[in-house]
Write a protein that holds these residues in place. Sequence first.
Motif, PDB file in Angstrom:
ATOM      1  N   PHE A  42       0.868  -1.197   0.000  1.00  0.00           N
ATOM      2  CA  PHE A  42       0.000   0.000   0.000  1.00  0.00           C
ATOM      3  C   PHE A  42       0.903   1.244   0.000  1.00  0.00           C
ATOM      4  O   PHE A  42       1.162   1.861   1.028  1.00  0.00           O
ATOM      5  N   LYS A 116     -11.625   4.817  -8.053  1.00  0.00           N
ATOM      6  CA  LYS A 116     -11.989   5.242  -6.687  1.00  0.00           C
ATOM      7  C   LYS A 116     -12.336   6.730  -6.634  1.00  0.00           C
ATOM      8  O   LYS A 116     -11.557   7.576  -7.110  1.00  0.00           O
ATOM      9  N   PRO A 120      -9.048   9.144   0.467  1.00  0.00           N
ATOM     10  CA  PRO A 120      -8.774   9.693   1.795  1.00  0.00           C
ATOM     11  C   PRO A 120      -7.363  10.273   1.878  1.00  0.00           C
ATOM     12  O   PRO A 120      -6.553  10.145   0.950  1.00  0.00           O
ATOM     13  N   CYS A 161     -12.322   0.604  -0.878  1.00  0.00           N
ATOM     14  CA  CYS A 161     -11.907   1.004   0.472  1.00  0.00           C
ATOM     15  C   CYS A 161     -12.712   2.169   1.060  1.00  0.00           C
ATOM     16  O   CYS A 161     -13.823   1.982   1.474  1.00  0.00           O
ATOM     17  N   ASN A 162     -12.137   3.372   1.069  1.00  0.00           N
ATOM     18  CA  ASN A 162     -12.791   4.479   1.774  1.00  0.00           C
ATOM     19  C   ASN A 162     -14.212   4.736   1.258  1.00  0.00           C
ATOM     20  O   ASN A 162     -15.068   5.232   2.003  1.00  0.00           O
ATOM     21  N   ARG A 165     -17.271   3.811   3.445  1.00  0.00           N
ATOM     22  CA  ARG A 165     -17.710   4.596   4.609  1.00  0.00           C
ATOM     23  C   ARG A 165     -18.821   5.589   4.238  1.00  0.00           C
ATOM     24  O   ARG A 165     -19.367   6.256   5.119  1.00  0.00           O
ATOM     25  N   ASN A 186      -7.503  -1.443   2.085  1.00  0.00           N
ATOM     26  CA  ASN A 186      -6.241  -1.428   2.844  1.00  0.00           C
ATOM     27  C   ASN A 186      -6.462  -0.400   3.954  1.00  0.00           C
ATOM     28  O   ASN A 186      -6.420   0.811   3.692  1.00  0.00           O
ATOM     29  N   THR A 187      -6.724  -0.846   5.157  1.00  0.00           N
ATOM     30  CA  THR A 187      -7.016   0.092   6.245  1.00  0.00           C
ATOM     31  C   THR A 187      -5.975  -0.051   7.348  1.00  0.00           C
ATOM     32  O   THR A 187      -5.913  -1.091   8.007  1.00  0.00           O
ATOM     33  N   HIS A 193      -4.889  10.597  11.674  1.00  0.00           N
ATOM     34  CA  HIS A 193      -5.477  11.931  11.808  1.00  0.00           C
ATOM     35  C   HIS A 193      -5.864  12.291  13.234  1.00  0.00           C
ATOM     36  O   HIS A 193      -5.875  13.454  13.604  1.00  0.00           O
TER      37      HIS A 193
HETATM   38  N1  CDT Z   1      -7.245   2.769   1.398  1.00  0.00           N
HETATM   39  C1  CDT Z   1      -8.106   3.500   2.095  1.00  0.00           C
HETATM   40  O1  CDT Z   1      -8.975   4.148   1.537  1.00  0.00           O
HETATM   41  N2  CDT Z   1      -7.941   3.490   3.443  1.00  0.00           N
HETATM   42  C2  CDT Z   1      -8.717   4.330   4.296  1.00  0.00           C
HETATM   43  C3  CDT Z   1      -7.912   4.768   5.467  1.00  0.00           C
HETATM   44  C4  CDT Z   1      -8.479   5.978   6.041  1.00  0.00           C
HETATM   45  S1  CDT Z   1      -7.418   6.773   7.154  1.00  0.00           S
HETATM   46  C5  CDT Z   1      -6.733   8.014   6.176  1.00  0.00           C
HETATM   47  C6  CDT Z   1     -10.002   3.676   4.776  1.00  0.00           C
HETATM   48  O2  CDT Z   1     -11.037   4.337   4.736  1.00  0.00           O
HETATM   49  O3  CDT Z   1      -9.996   2.546   5.250  1.00  0.00           O
END
Ligand code: CDT
Length: 293
Positions: A42, A116, A120, A161-162, A165, A186-187, A193
Amino acid sequence: MGPVHLADTRQQVVSRLIEMLREAHARGAGWVTFPELALTTFFPRYVYDSPEEYDVFFETGLPSPAMVPLFETAKDLGVGFYLGYAEKITEDGVTHRFNTSVLVGPDGSILGKYRKIHLPGTKDPIGDLEFEHLEKRYFEVGDLGFPTFATPSGRFGMCICNDRRWPETFRVMALRGAEVFMLGYNTPTRNIHHPEPAHLRDFHNRLSLESAAYQNGAWVMAAAKCGAEDGFAMIGGSAIIAPTGETVARAASEDDEVITHNCDLDFGAYIRRSVFDFARHRRIEHYGPITEQ
Ligand code: CDT
């Protein structure tokens, strides 16, 4: 999928993907979801300044040369798959880079791509951190919207991924008929933050996936890349989630591991006919702010 380190070659990684694909096929799977940026580490955790430094993580062409053995094996076995990768294309003399997934049908045909949208992290390094999250530095925001794709097994949507959310991601795909959502992620276990207990990283992952499934009456097939990549830990928890919102299969390890479930796409039909019958119950006249600044 377990970790991919900087020193791992594409050939090594693709061999691992093929091994998992074979195991899935041996269990009777017709479709496989692989993670986001599955072919490399990643890399947005690292600071690179010039394209010469970061282009090594990108693929050109589809299939790119590295992907060819995976595409061939999947076609031979008749297995469709989702694969996340870093995409570099040049159009009209302009180079673009996206965080992309491709959906390949069981006959080897490319059914479509997703780029994507919710990137993030930051463009510039925050500094004084163990690692960064620089997706906005290396990728442009996806320009394909949230398309869905007709497959021999039903209509599938993809996100990365993000995106998971954001409820809008799944609702748009559901409005376009998606019965299955595929996604890779990939989290990092640590939120750079703000301080956050580690268990919340896993909880928010589950919460997002389970609510996406239930609120749209669709299946979720979510694949993590996990474990520690060169010491940088990421959550696992790859899962298959039923349209009821119930997790029906979940990875137990932080290594390469195949989870399978026999997904009846009609299982969620009653949800789409009752509580989430969009045609009867949505009240779009009150949803305006969702698409305003
Ligand atoms: N890859 C990815 O989108 N990872 C984000 C990490 C967020 S923290 C900056 C996620 O939402 O899982």
